[in-house]
Design a protein around this motif. Sequence first.
Motif, mmCIF file in Angstrom:
data_model
loop_
_atom_site.group_PDB
_atom_site.id
_atom_site.type_symbol
_atom_site.label_atom_id
_atom_site.label_comp_id
_atom_site.label_asym_id
_atom_site.label_seq_id
_atom_site.Cartn_x
_atom_site.Cartn_y
_atom_site.Cartn_z
ATOM 1 N N TYR A 1 0.849 -1.193 0.000
ATOM 2 C CA TYR A 1 0.000 0.000 0.000
ATOM 3 C C TYR A 1 0.883 1.241 0.000
ATOM 4 N N LEU B 1 0.892 6.992 4.480
ATOM 5 C CA LEU B 1 0.147 8.243 4.620
ATOM 6 C C LEU B 1 0.588 9.044 5.843
ATOM 7 N N PRO C 1 -9.160 7.084 10.914
ATOM 8 C CA PRO C 1 -7.926 6.300 10.956
ATOM 9 C C PRO C 1 -7.587 5.838 12.371
ATOM 10 N N THR D 1 -1.806 12.658 4.962
ATOM 11 C CA THR D 1 -3.125 12.427 4.394
ATOM 12 C C THR D 1 -4.054 11.982 5.517
ATOM 13 N N TYR D 2 -5.274 12.480 5.511
ATOM 14 C CA TYR D 2 -6.282 11.995 6.458
ATOM 15 C C TYR D 2 -7.283 11.176 5.662
ATOM 16 N N ALA D 3 -7.211 9.846 5.813
ATOM 17 C CA ALA D 3 -8.030 8.940 5.012
ATOM 18 C C ALA D 3 -9.009 8.175 5.889
ATOM 19 N N THR E 1 -12.102 5.313 6.230
ATOM 20 C CA THR E 1 -12.446 4.045 5.594
ATOM 21 C C THR E 1 -13.960 3.889 5.652
ATOM 22 N N GLY F 1 -6.907 7.002 -1.015
ATOM 23 C CA GLY F 1 -5.777 7.125 -0.095
ATOM 24 C C GLY F 1 -4.471 7.027 -0.860
ATOM 25 N N THR F 2 -4.143 5.808 -1.308
ATOM 26 C CA THR F 2 -3.048 5.595 -2.248
ATOM 27 C C THR F 2 -3.322 4.261 -2.936
ATOM 28 N N GLN G 1 -10.741 3.393 1.152
ATOM 29 C CA GLN G 1 -10.294 4.633 1.779
ATOM 30 C C GLN G 1 -10.657 5.866 0.958
ATOM 31 N N ALA H 1 -9.616 10.038 1.028
ATOM 32 C CA ALA H 1 -8.815 11.127 1.592
ATOM 33 C C ALA H 1 -9.653 12.390 1.667
#
Length: 372
Positions: free
Chosen positions: A81, A131, A280, A292-294, A296, A320-321, A346, A348
Amino acid sequence: MNNIPLTRPSVGDAELAAVADVFESGWLAGQGPRSATLEEGFKELTGQEHAIALNNCTAGLHLALMALGVGPGDEVIVSDYSFPATGHAVLYCGAKPVFADVRADTATIDPAVVEALITPNTRGIIAVDALGIPADWTELEAIAAKHGLFLVEDAACSAGGTYAGRPTGSFGDVAIFSLHARKGITSGEGGVLTTNNAELAARVRAASCFGMQSAFARQNSDKLTIPTFPEIGYNYKLSDVLAAIAVVQLSRLDEFTKARRSVAARYAELLADVPGVHAPVVPEDREPTWQTYAITVDDHIDRDALIMGLRAQGIGSNIGTYAMHLQPVYGTTNPCPVSKRVFERQVALPMFPELSEEDQLRVVSVVRDLAR
């Protein structure tokens, strides 16, 4: 209503003044005096003996693997990831990335999975502070030592973070930071490699400048030095214009990190009662940087529609990524089901130091409505 971007670099008059000073000095190229100042700052930040300013984090990953002797026939275990730059660096060396699944909570590489993937061809491990959340470095360092493998810290997102009281950038054999515009500190583009390995640092510094000593160092020599080129090198230097910006940004790192953590804490509080949406998770032994604030989202929520719905209302949002094992360039069939799920679930949300409470309330209100 005003648009709320996904991210916004925190730059201003101090950075402009630093650039003006570089223009006045006449030295704009790489490996000059501002690059040296930036390197000293990263040595202090990480406690490492060596730091090398580079044009981006990807170049640092490539040079680190090259200096570690990675080549055709080798395998490198890579956290799945991450942005594909992490896997690409292995391909640049003619080696094979072997993708390892991640923890469901932190999205960082799962140490138990790493050990199961080791083969006679394995040369090392690249773990990622996903992240901005640091990986499980105690376990990873133990695995690397046990099997005689190198360990690389992809710290692209984690300048200013800590794990077990140690700063990010101080783990494994070598670490690489990013100074991209979306990172916690930025010069637009750029990277910094840190290590305690003097031989590795010397190889990286030379290879980043075509295998020769920098022009700045040569111009101050008391004798004419004409470089020779015994092996291939690269043009991976960071210009002193960008280094000057990064020096100012590094001096503000504590300020930025504190602000991001406040934003993250507000998000967690506001999202606590939003059905199907999860903030998160960060273990108590580490401090993230919140590059990053991801969030879910549960399966009943259309993740892609949520992202596009936020954008339609002027709110920056993205994935997210990446789950790298799904990317065709790698041609791998190695499954990473946890990484795949994180990649697909995810979202962001806007994250930058100046994000106001009012704008956060609006972001979460829209997320709540769309999640219904």
